[in-house]
Design an enzyme around this catalytic site. Structure first.
Site, PDB file in Angstrom:
ATOM      1  N   THR A 232     -76.711 -34.502 -17.999  1.00 46.86           N
ATOM      2  CA  THR A 232     -76.726 -33.277 -17.826  1.00 46.86           C
ATOM      3  C   THR A 232     -76.001 -32.724 -17.321  1.00 46.86           C
ATOM      4  O   THR A 232     -74.833 -33.242 -16.586  1.00 46.86           O
ATOM      5  CB  THR A 232     -78.390 -32.846 -17.332  1.00 46.86           C
ATOM      6  OG1 THR A 232     -78.676 -32.344 -16.565  1.00 46.86           O
ATOM      7  CG2 THR A 232     -78.155 -33.828 -15.327  1.00 46.86           C
ATOM      8  N   ASP A 233     -75.783 -31.419 -17.583  1.00 48.48           N
ATOM      9  CA  ASP A 233     -75.164 -30.349 -16.713  1.00 48.48           C
ATOM     10  C   ASP A 233     -74.547 -30.665 -15.832  1.00 48.48           C
ATOM     11  O   ASP A 233     -73.794 -30.161 -14.534  1.00 48.48           O
ATOM     12  CB  ASP A 233     -74.565 -29.013 -17.119  1.00 48.48           C
ATOM     13  CG  ASP A 233     -75.663 -27.728 -17.113  1.00 48.48           C
ATOM     14  OD1 ASP A 233     -76.935 -28.658 -17.080  1.00 48.48           O
ATOM     15  OD2 ASP A 233     -75.640 -26.781 -16.822  1.00 48.48           O
ATOM     16  N   GLU A 234     -75.640 -31.027 -14.509  1.00 48.06           N
ATOM     17  CA  GLU A 234     -76.622 -30.558 -13.554  1.00 48.06           C
ATOM     18  C   GLU A 234     -75.672 -31.825 -12.530  1.00 48.06           C
ATOM     19  O   GLU A 234     -75.070 -31.195 -11.409  1.00 48.06           O
ATOM     20  CB  GLU A 234     -78.058 -31.170 -13.120  1.00 48.06           C
ATOM     21  CG  GLU A 234     -78.784 -29.712 -13.584  1.00 48.06           C
ATOM     22  CD  GLU A 234     -78.903 -28.476 -13.201  1.00 48.06           C
ATOM     23  OE1 GLU A 234     -78.404 -28.073 -11.426  1.00 48.06           O
ATOM     24  OE2 GLU A 234     -79.701 -27.618 -13.428  1.00 48.06           O
TER      25      GLU A 234
ATOM     26  N   TYR B 144     -82.087 -34.433  -8.496  1.00 50.78           N
ATOM     27  CA  TYR B 144     -82.113 -34.495  -9.636  1.00 50.78           C
ATOM     28  C   TYR B 144     -80.434 -35.209 -10.220  1.00 50.78           C
ATOM     29  O   TYR B 144     -80.179 -35.976 -10.875  1.00 50.78           O
ATOM     30  CB  TYR B 144     -82.908 -33.406 -10.492  1.00 50.78           C
ATOM     31  CG  TYR B 144     -82.440 -33.983 -11.672  1.00 50.78           C
ATOM     32  CD1 TYR B 144     -82.568 -34.751 -12.780  1.00 50.78           C
ATOM     33  CD2 TYR B 144     -81.496 -33.039 -12.811  1.00 50.78           C
ATOM     34  CE1 TYR B 144     -81.879 -34.616 -14.111  1.00 50.78           C
ATOM     35  CE2 TYR B 144     -81.577 -32.685 -14.084  1.00 50.78           C
ATOM     36  CZ  TYR B 144     -81.951 -33.622 -14.437  1.00 50.78           C
ATOM     37  OH  TYR B 144     -81.629 -33.264 -16.651  1.00 50.78           O
TER      38      TYR B 144
ATOM     39  N   LYS C 161     -78.765 -38.351 -11.490  1.00 50.12           N
ATOM     40  CA  LYS C 161     -78.265 -38.878 -12.696  1.00 50.12           C
ATOM     41  C   LYS C 161     -76.926 -39.035 -13.014  1.00 50.12           C
ATOM     42  O   LYS C 161     -76.319 -39.449 -13.834  1.00 50.12           O
ATOM     43  CB  LYS C 161     -78.645 -37.428 -13.856  1.00 50.12           C
ATOM     44  CG  LYS C 161     -79.544 -37.335 -14.421  1.00 50.12           C
ATOM     45  CD  LYS C 161     -80.382 -38.047 -15.059  1.00 50.12           C
ATOM     46  CE  LYS C 161     -79.726 -37.822 -16.195  1.00 50.12           C
ATOM     47  NZ  LYS C 161     -79.863 -38.888 -17.330  1.00 50.12           N
TER      48      LYS C 161
END
Length: 178
Positions: free
Chosen positions: A141-143, A167, A171
């Site tokens: 994820t870009d997060e 989160y 990841k």
């Protein structure tokens, strides 16, 4: 291993979720890709998974569904062996930043420990036949890169990770394991 490897038997973790189900739908319907012989949708069917997302493929010979948990390494190994899987596309994850703030433990368990168990199952599986062609594709994820301001340049592969939530941290950790 062949230079151009196209897996014929594919396992998709988290395939009942939004992104995973759209990926499977693309594989099953797109004229632009060489379709696998088998796409095995492996999903725990939590809050984010909905089997109805792919109900129009139920009963087709090239689509299988298996309700299971990536935390169960032995189950993963049995599924890999039974279906002679050639590639895993790993979408399965706890997601949503706000949920991770309320319950970070679930994110560490699934995203970090679950990815580890899946990697270990894949490693055990490939060790049984070292000549086997096999790929493991991990979806992130870009997060993991943090937040962009309105004038910030886009993230690139060389952008350092700066996770800002449980989160994103979970990841990022799973990315590093892979």
């Amino acid at each position: 291993m062949p230079a151009h490897f196209i897996p014929r038997r594919l396992l998709v973790t988290g395939g009942a979720g939004f992104i995973g189900s759209n990926f499977i739908r693309f594989l099953q319907t797109s004229p632009e890709v060489e379709r696998p012989d088998i796409v095995l949708n492996f999903d725990k069917l939590t809050y984010a998974g909905n089997r109805a997302n792919l109900e129009d493929f139920e009963g087709e010979s090239r689509y299988l569904f298996h309700k299971g948990d990536i935390l169960n390494r032995e189950e993963m190994q049995r599924v890999l062996e039974r279906h002679e899987i050639e590639a895993i596309v790993h979408f399965a994850a706890e997601s949503h930043v706000d949920r991770s703030i309320d319950n970070p433990g679930a994110f560490m368990e699934t995203n970090v420990h679950g990815t580890f168990q899946l990697l270990e199952a894949a490693l055990d599986y490939t060790r049984k036949d070292p000549e086997r062609s096999f790929r493991f594709l991990h979806v992130s994820t870009d997060e993991v890169y943090g937040s962009l301001g309105p004038d910030d340049p886009a993230f690139t592969e060389s952008t350092p990770s700066e996770p800002n939530s449980p989160y994103a941290a979970s990841k990022a950790a799973s990315d590093h394991l892979v």
